[in-house]
Write an enzyme that holds these catalytic residues in place. Structure first.
Site, short mmCIF file in Angstrom:
data_model
loop_
_atom_site.label_atom_id
_atom_site.label_comp_id
_atom_site.label_asym_id
_atom_site.label_seq_id
_atom_site.Cartn_x
_atom_site.Cartn_y
_atom_site.Cartn_z
N HIS A 101 0.88 -1.17 0.00
CA HIS A 101 0.00 0.00 0.00
C HIS A 101 0.92 1.23 0.00
O HIS A 101 1.98 1.20 0.62
CB HIS A 101 -0.83 0.14 1.27
CG HIS A 101 -1.80 -0.95 1.56
ND1 HIS A 101 -1.45 -2.11 2.19
CD2 HIS A 101 -3.14 -1.03 1.36
CE1 HIS A 101 -2.53 -2.86 2.35
NE2 HIS A 101 -3.57 -2.24 1.86
N ASP A 104 2.14 2.11 3.48
CA ASP A 104 3.04 1.16 4.17
C ASP A 104 4.48 1.50 3.88
O ASP A 104 5.34 1.36 4.72
CB ASP A 104 2.95 -0.29 3.67
CG ASP A 104 1.59 -0.84 3.50
OD1 ASP A 104 0.72 -0.46 4.29
OD2 ASP A 104 1.41 -1.66 2.59
N GLU A 232 -11.26 -6.69 -4.39
CA GLU A 232 -11.02 -7.78 -3.43
C GLU A 232 -12.23 -7.92 -2.51
O GLU A 232 -12.44 -7.09 -1.62
CB GLU A 232 -9.75 -7.48 -2.63
CG GLU A 232 -9.37 -8.57 -1.66
CD GLU A 232 -8.06 -8.28 -0.93
OE1 GLU A 232 -7.15 -7.67 -1.51
OE2 GLU A 232 -7.96 -8.67 0.24
N ASP A 307 -10.80 -11.63 10.62
CA ASP A 307 -9.78 -11.81 9.59
C ASP A 307 -8.43 -12.01 10.27
O ASP A 307 -7.66 -11.07 10.44
CB ASP A 307 -9.78 -10.53 8.72
CG ASP A 307 -9.19 -10.74 7.34
OD1 ASP A 307 -8.97 -11.90 6.96
OD2 ASP A 307 -8.95 -9.73 6.65
N ASP A 339 -1.08 -12.58 1.97
CA ASP A 339 -1.67 -11.51 2.78
C ASP A 339 -1.90 -12.12 4.17
O ASP A 339 -3.02 -12.41 4.57
CB ASP A 339 -2.98 -11.04 2.13
CG ASP A 339 -3.49 -9.75 2.75
OD1 ASP A 339 -2.91 -9.31 3.75
OD2 ASP A 339 -4.48 -9.20 2.25
C1 XLS Z 1 -7.80 -6.62 4.25
C2 XLS Z 1 -7.32 -6.85 2.89
C3 XLS Z 1 -6.14 -5.99 2.49
C4 XLS Z 1 -5.97 -5.97 1.00
C5 XLS Z 1 -5.10 -4.87 0.51
O1 XLS Z 1 -8.49 -7.42 4.84
O2 XLS Z 1 -7.02 -8.20 2.75
O3 XLS Z 1 -4.99 -6.44 3.13
O4 XLS Z 1 -5.48 -7.17 0.51
O5 XLS Z 1 -5.63 -3.62 0.80
NI NI Z 2 -6.09 -9.07 1.06
NI NI Z 3 -7.80 -9.57 4.51
#
Ligand code: XLS
Ligand code: NI
Ligand code: NI
Length: 438
Positions: A101, A104, A232, A307, A339
């Site tokens: 990102h 980051d 996503e 998560d 991730d």
């Molecule tokens: C959060 C998401 C994030 C994306 C990127 O839950 O997985 O990490 O992959 O912004």
């Molecule tokens: Ni992600």
């Molecule tokens: Ni995630």
């Protein structure tokens, strides 16, 4: 800068019998499986945010991670050193891709202009490191959820200025991704959703989200960025209900707003489970609707409803994922992006290696098992036989569009009753899969 991981050598393939925990037992990048190298099948990628910015803090306590190369400051120099440490990590691990990102890799400044300048300073070092190592950017993205200005969302905020700020931020992030030769750009919803419908104009917010993505598509064309755009799906967290809740919701959204040809899905395992689906279900959905793109490879915890972003270690899961990736004809230009984060208690730098090595080996085993299942047609023959009534007679006529309700009524009045059903053999098939995994 001194080495960040001085005690760690290049991770190599040593085979299943090695006693070295910092070696691959199954992932052998150049080994050919079903006509393609293991590296090309899986296109592993490391997520900068978890691995180089994760502190181990949780709602109950502060960070725990030991990161000797990081002085904990928000200076540009520290950000640049983090990037150098990251590339040493990617190199020693032997991955070819990474993701980040904007916020980051470089600190947010007092103003947008200063933030952009900070990013440019760090991107210089990223460029050097990418050139030095040959490691490539799988996708870039922008953090549109951490700063309080995005408390109500970014493109779906009730505050039009938040939309404008997000647009400016994404414009810069796409430019940087393009400049770094990124293979893609990801839009994860962040706070694009709601906490309560009592204060929310959902239709208006969805229209705004679509408008935002159309602007991004236009901008992509304007600068000649060839990378793939992804959205996503995730059903909740941080908001109660995220708009991109699952693959099917994303398909409906992309179709309604004329975006289906411009974005594919970056599917994340833990998000699938939060949505009450299996990853295999999400992948089948995306493949069927022609929007399967890339994978955020992680795993949740069956006992915890959030998560947790754990590293994938379950061979059954990696087998199911590799079966779908092979069915889709491969991942490129997407990849398997970890991730995932080490647990708060796994605070030493070496734990980052153990985590990724384990994830890569778990996928290597999944790939080999999936390739064998496909080669033997262990499921395919059963499935095609199960649907064989559609290959002939009335089934073939229905599929060909040759008959309607009137003809089918006539057919059934004449025939009287359907052909006997046959067993679905679920338990037998589960046993078959277990034989391959053994
Ligand atoms: C959060 C998401 C994030 C994306 C990127 O839950 O997985 O990490 O992959 O912004
Ligand atoms: Ni992600
Ligand atoms: Ni995630």
């Amino acid at each position: 800068m001194a080495e960040a991981f001085p005690d760690i050598q290049q991770i190599r393939y040593e085979g299943p019998d090695t006693t070295n925990r910092l070696a691959f037992r199954h992932y052998n990048p150049d080994e050919m499986v079903a006509g393609k190298s293991m590296a090309d099948h899986m296109r592993f990628s490391v997520a900068f945010w978890h691995t180089f910015r994760g502190t181990g803090s949780d709602p109950f306590g502060v960070g725990t991670m030991q990161r000797p190369w990081d002085d904990g400051s928000e200076s540009i120099e520290n950000a640049q050193n983090r990037v150098r440490a990251a590339f040493e990590f990617f190199e020693k691990l032997g991955v070819k891709f990474w993701t980040f990102h904007d916020r980051d890799v470089a600190p947010e400044g007092e103003t947008l202009a200063e933030s952009n300048k900070n990013l440019d300073e760090v991107v210089k070092v990223i460029k050097e490191e990418q050139e030095r190592t040959g490691i490539q950017l799988l996708w870039g993205t922008a953090c549109l959820f951490a700063n309080p200005r995005y408390m109500h969302g970014a493109s779906t905020s009730c505050n039009a200025d938040a939309f404008a700020y997000a647009a400016a931020q994404v414009k810069k992030a796409i430019e940087v991704t393009h400049d770094l030769g990124g293979h893609g750009y990801t839009f994860w919803g962040g706070r694009e959703g709601y906490m309560t419908l009592l204060n929310t104009d959902m239709g208006r917010e969805l229209d705004h989200l679509a408008k935002f993505l159309h602007m991004a598509v236009d901008f992509k064309k304007e600068i000649g960025f060839q990378g793939q755009f992804y959205i996503e799906p995730k059903p909740m967290e941080p908001t109660k209900h995220q708009y991109d809740s699952d693959a099917a919701a994303c398909v409906a959204f992309l179709q309604k707003y004329g975006l289906i040809d411009h974005l594919k899905l970056n599917l994340e395992t833990n998000h699938a489970t939060l949505a009450g689906h299996t990853m295999a279900h999400e992948m089948e959905t995306a493949i069927h609707f022609g929007v399967f793109g890339s994978v955020d490879a992680n795993a949740g915890d069956v006992m915890l409803g959030w998560d947790t972003d754990q590293f994938p270690t379950d061979i059954y899961l990696t087998t199911e994922i590799m079966l779908r990736i092979m069915k889709a004809g491969g991942l490129s230009p997407g990849g398997l992006n970890f991730d995932a984060k080490v647990r708060r208690e796994s605070f030493e730098p070496v734990d980052l290696f153990h985590a990724h090595v384990g994830g890569m080996d778990a996928f290597a085993r999944g790939l080999k098992i999936a390739a064998k299942i496909r080669e033997d047609k262990a499921l395919a023959d059963f499935i095609s036989d199960r649907y064989s009534s559609w290959d002939r007679g009335i089934g073939a006529k229905i599929e060909a569009g040759e008959v309607g309700f009137a003809e089918l009524e006539e057919y059934m009045l004449d025939k009287g009753e359907v052909d006997p059903n046959r067993s679905g053999r679920q338990e037998m098939l589960e046993n078959v899969i277990n034989d391959y995994i053994a």
